[in-house]
Motif scaffolding. Structure first.
Motif, PDB file in Angstrom:
ATOM      1  N   ASN A  78      42.558  16.680  86.557  1.00  0.00           N
ATOM      2  CA  ASN A  78      41.436  15.869  85.205  1.00  0.00           C
ATOM      3  C   ASN A  78      40.200  16.144  84.582  1.00  0.00           C
ATOM      4  O   ASN A  78      40.600  16.109  83.618  1.00  0.00           O
ATOM      5  CB  ASN A  78      42.015  14.388  86.496  1.00  0.00           C
ATOM      6  CG  ASN A  78      43.362  14.519  86.160  1.00  0.00           C
ATOM      7  OD1 ASN A  78      44.391  14.858  85.561  1.00  0.00           O
ATOM      8  ND2 ASN A  78      44.215  13.446  87.207  1.00  0.00           N
ATOM      9  N   GLN A  79      39.883  16.585  85.369  1.00  0.00           N
ATOM     10  CA  GLN A  79      37.887  16.656  85.585  1.00  0.00           C
ATOM     11  C   GLN A  79      38.361  17.765  84.440  1.00  0.00           C
ATOM     12  O   GLN A  79      36.846  17.001  83.411  1.00  0.00           O
ATOM     13  CB  GLN A  79      37.247  17.425  86.740  1.00  0.00           C
ATOM     14  CG  GLN A  79      36.889  15.945  87.514  1.00  0.00           C
ATOM     15  CD  GLN A  79      36.242  16.490  89.273  1.00  0.00           C
ATOM     16  OE1 GLN A  79      36.035  18.099  89.215  1.00  0.00           O
ATOM     17  NE2 GLN A  79      36.094  15.507  89.687  1.00  0.00           N
ATOM     18  N   LEU A  80      38.753  18.768  84.087  1.00  0.00           N
ATOM     19  CA  LEU A  80      38.596  19.160  83.040  1.00  0.00           C
ATOM     20  C   LEU A  80      39.651  19.222  81.952  1.00  0.00           C
ATOM     21  O   LEU A  80      38.532  19.441  81.091  1.00  0.00           O
ATOM     22  CB  LEU A  80      39.498  21.137  84.022  1.00  0.00           C
ATOM     23  CG  LEU A  80      38.997  21.773  84.553  1.00  0.00           C
ATOM     24  CD1 LEU A  80      39.936  22.869  85.553  1.00  0.00           C
ATOM     25  CD2 LEU A  80      37.362  22.777  84.606  1.00  0.00           C
ATOM     26  N   LEU A  81      40.388  18.309  82.055  1.00  0.00           N
ATOM     27  CA  LEU A  81      40.496  17.850  81.208  1.00  0.00           C
ATOM     28  C   LEU A  81      40.094  17.016  80.301  1.00  0.00           C
ATOM     29  O   LEU A  81      39.824  17.049  78.722  1.00  0.00           O
ATOM     30  CB  LEU A  81      42.009  17.356  81.160  1.00  0.00           C
ATOM     31  CG  LEU A  81      43.187  17.789  81.528  1.00  0.00           C
ATOM     32  CD1 LEU A  81      44.876  17.514  81.853  1.00  0.00           C
ATOM     33  CD2 LEU A  81      43.467  19.301  80.415  1.00  0.00           C
ATOM     34  N   GLU A  82      39.538  16.274  81.094  1.00  0.00           N
ATOM     35  CA  GLU A  82      37.911  15.249  80.284  1.00  0.00           C
ATOM     36  C   GLU A  82      36.972  16.196  80.134  1.00  0.00           C
ATOM     37  O   GLU A  82      36.279  15.582  78.888  1.00  0.00           O
ATOM     38  CB  GLU A  82      37.634  14.336  81.593  1.00  0.00           C
ATOM     39  CG  GLU A  82      36.938  13.292  81.145  1.00  0.00           C
ATOM     40  CD  GLU A  82      36.980  12.730  80.303  1.00  0.00           C
ATOM     41  OE1 GLU A  82      36.835  11.424  80.310  1.00  0.00           O
ATOM     42  OE2 GLU A  82      38.443  11.990  80.659  1.00  0.00           O
ATOM     43  N   LYS A  83      36.770  16.982  80.184  1.00  0.00           N
ATOM     44  CA  LYS A  83      35.350  17.714  79.818  1.00  0.00           C
ATOM     45  C   LYS A  83      35.707  18.750  78.555  1.00  0.00           C
ATOM     46  O   LYS A  83      35.197  18.053  78.001  1.00  0.00           O
ATOM     47  CB  LYS A  83      35.505  19.474  80.825  1.00  0.00           C
ATOM     48  CG  LYS A  83      34.223  19.367  80.797  1.00  0.00           C
ATOM     49  CD  LYS A  83      33.365  20.883  81.503  1.00  0.00           C
ATOM     50  CE  LYS A  83      31.992  21.295  81.909  1.00  0.00           C
ATOM     51  NZ  LYS A  83      32.005  22.196  83.202  1.00  0.00           N
ATOM     52  N   GLN A  84      36.868  19.252  78.112  1.00  0.00           N
ATOM     53  CA  GLN A  84      37.304  19.392  77.492  1.00  0.00           C
ATOM     54  C   GLN A  84      38.239  18.528  76.347  1.00  0.00           C
ATOM     55  O   GLN A  84      37.140  18.420  74.646  1.00  0.00           O
ATOM     56  CB  GLN A  84      39.412  19.950  77.285  1.00  0.00           C
ATOM     57  CG  GLN A  84      38.818  21.450  78.160  1.00  0.00           C
ATOM     58  CD  GLN A  84      40.705  21.875  78.346  1.00  0.00           C
ATOM     59  OE1 GLN A  84      40.850  21.730  77.087  1.00  0.00           O
ATOM     60  NE2 GLN A  84      41.076  21.696  79.380  1.00  0.00           N
ATOM     61  N   ARG A  85      37.936  16.842  76.638  1.00  0.00           N
ATOM     62  CA  ARG A  85      38.021  15.856  75.505  1.00  0.00           C
ATOM     63  C   ARG A  85      37.210  15.902  75.148  1.00  0.00           C
ATOM     64  O   ARG A  85      37.190  15.217  73.995  1.00  0.00           O
ATOM     65  CB  ARG A  85      39.414  14.611  76.222  1.00  0.00           C
ATOM     66  CG  ARG A  85      39.195  13.347  75.509  1.00  0.00           C
ATOM     67  CD  ARG A  85      40.194  12.274  75.613  1.00  0.00           C
ATOM     68  NE  ARG A  85      38.962  12.193  77.114  1.00  0.00           N
ATOM     69  CZ  ARG A  85      37.972  11.215  76.970  1.00  0.00           C
ATOM     70  NH1 ARG A  85      37.710  10.773  75.737  1.00  0.00           N
ATOM     71  NH2 ARG A  85      37.235  10.597  77.549  1.00  0.00           N
ATOM     72  N   ILE A  86      36.153  15.718  76.037  1.00  0.00           N
ATOM     73  CA  ILE A  86      34.331  14.590  75.230  1.00  0.00           C
ATOM     74  C   ILE A  86      34.347  15.621  74.416  1.00  0.00           C
ATOM     75  O   ILE A  86      33.726  15.970  73.786  1.00  0.00           O
ATOM     76  CB  ILE A  86      33.277  14.974  77.039  1.00  0.00           C
ATOM     77  CG1 ILE A  86      34.039  13.718  77.871  1.00  0.00           C
ATOM     78  CG2 ILE A  86      32.144  14.965  76.900  1.00  0.00           C
ATOM     79  CD1 ILE A  86      33.338  13.394  79.064  1.00  0.00           C
ATOM     80  N   ALA A  87      33.842  17.226  74.965  1.00  0.00           N
ATOM     81  CA  ALA A  87      33.513  18.302  74.015  1.00  0.00           C
ATOM     82  C   ALA A  87      34.353  18.162  72.650  1.00  0.00           C
ATOM     83  O   ALA A  87      33.431  17.721  71.471  1.00  0.00           O
ATOM     84  CB  ALA A  87      33.953  20.262  74.220  1.00  0.00           C
ATOM     85  N   GLU A  88      35.657  17.725  73.100  1.00  0.00           N
ATOM     86  CA  GLU A  88      36.358  18.037  72.198  1.00  0.00           C
ATOM     87  C   GLU A  88      35.813  16.916  70.894  1.00  0.00           C
ATOM     88  O   GLU A  88      35.242  16.988  69.071  1.00  0.00           O
ATOM     89  CB  GLU A  88      37.352  17.753  71.090  1.00  0.00           C
ATOM     90  CG  GLU A  88      38.198  17.426  70.465  1.00  0.00           C
ATOM     91  CD  GLU A  88      38.040  19.112  69.073  1.00  0.00           C
ATOM     92  OE1 GLU A  88      38.373  18.868  68.397  1.00  0.00           O
ATOM     93  OE2 GLU A  88      38.022  19.876  69.644  1.00  0.00           O
ATOM     94  N   GLU A  89      35.204  15.400  71.542  1.00  0.00           N
ATOM     95  CA  GLU A  89      34.978  14.021  70.821  1.00  0.00           C
ATOM     96  C   GLU A  89      33.662  14.390  69.883  1.00  0.00           C
ATOM     97  O   GLU A  89      33.136  14.219  69.365  1.00  0.00           O
ATOM     98  CB  GLU A  89      34.611  12.792  71.527  1.00  0.00           C
ATOM     99  CG  GLU A  89      36.222  12.441  71.625  1.00  0.00           C
ATOM    100  CD  GLU A  89      36.092  10.995  72.510  1.00  0.00           C
ATOM    101  OE1 GLU A  89      35.229  11.201  73.649  1.00  0.00           O
ATOM    102  OE2 GLU A  89      37.106  11.000  73.151  1.00  0.00           O
ATOM    103  N   LYS A  90      32.700  15.454  71.230  1.00  0.00           N
ATOM    104  CA  LYS A  90      31.392  15.241  70.265  1.00  0.00           C
ATOM    105  C   LYS A  90      31.705  16.048  69.243  1.00  0.00           C
ATOM    106  O   LYS A  90      30.208  16.475  68.611  1.00  0.00           O
ATOM    107  CB  LYS A  90      30.369  16.325  71.277  1.00  0.00           C
ATOM    108  CG  LYS A  90      30.361  14.963  72.726  1.00  0.00           C
ATOM    109  CD  LYS A  90      29.413  15.341  73.456  1.00  0.00           C
ATOM    110  CE  LYS A  90      28.729  14.793  74.848  1.00  0.00           C
ATOM    111  NZ  LYS A  90      28.371  15.312  75.973  1.00  0.00           N
ATOM    112  N   ILE A  91      32.103  17.446  68.755  1.00  0.00           N
ATOM    113  CA  ILE A  91      32.402  18.084  68.204  1.00  0.00           C
ATOM    114  C   ILE A  91      32.715  17.211  66.847  1.00  0.00           C
ATOM    115  O   ILE A  91      31.944  17.520  65.231  1.00  0.00           O
ATOM    116  CB  ILE A  91      33.521  19.839  67.844  1.00  0.00           C
ATOM    117  CG1 ILE A  91      33.426  20.390  70.225  1.00  0.00           C
ATOM    118  CG2 ILE A  91      34.115  20.255  66.914  1.00  0.00           C
ATOM    119  CD1 ILE A  91      33.788  21.082  70.178  1.00  0.00           C
TER     120      ILE A  91
END
Length: 130
Positions: A78-91
């Motif tokens: 879940n932490q890794l998925l959240e990290k991916q989601r946050i990075a995608e939103e910032k991009i």
């Protein structure tokens, strides 16, 4: 009389050059941030892929400062998925702001170039007439 015209030309070119450099710096900074976030997203995705291939009973530890905390596989996932989601939103946010800024800046930039071109042309015309 030629000296003031030359100073006006120099000032117009200097202003135009400063605007171009400022815009280029902003675009480069946004591109670097997008590149870094893409690397972060890819790293999190690859790590998550490897974590999901492990057996559920595998002991996993999360690094916190100088220590490691035992965490279940689901929490790490879940932490890794959240990290991916946050990075995608910032991009996406950076790309939107870059497009808005680029469109807005480009429009103003071209109007400014046209205005400066007219000023430079009139200065050159006056210089030739004198």
């Amino acid at each position: 009389m030629a000296a003031p015209v030359d100073l006006e030309l120099k000032k117009a070119f200097t202003e135009l050059q400063a605007k171009v450099m400022d815009t280029q710096q902003k675009v480069k900074l946004a591109d670097l941030q997008i590149e870094q976030l893409s690397k972060t997203k890819k790293h999190a995705h690859l790590t998550d892929t490897e974590v999901m291939m492990l057996v559920d009973e595998t002991r996993m530890y999360e690094g916190v400062g100088r220590m490691f905390i035992l965490q279940p596989k689901g929490v790490i996932h879940n932490q890794l998925l959240e990290k991916q989601r946050i990075a995608e939103e910032k991009i996406k946010e950076l790309e939107r702001s870059l497009q808005r800024r680029a469109g807005f800046t480009a429009e103003l930039f071209w109007k400014s170039i046209q205005l400066h071109s007219k000023e430079i042309s009139s200065c050159l015309f006056l210089k030739m007439c004198l």
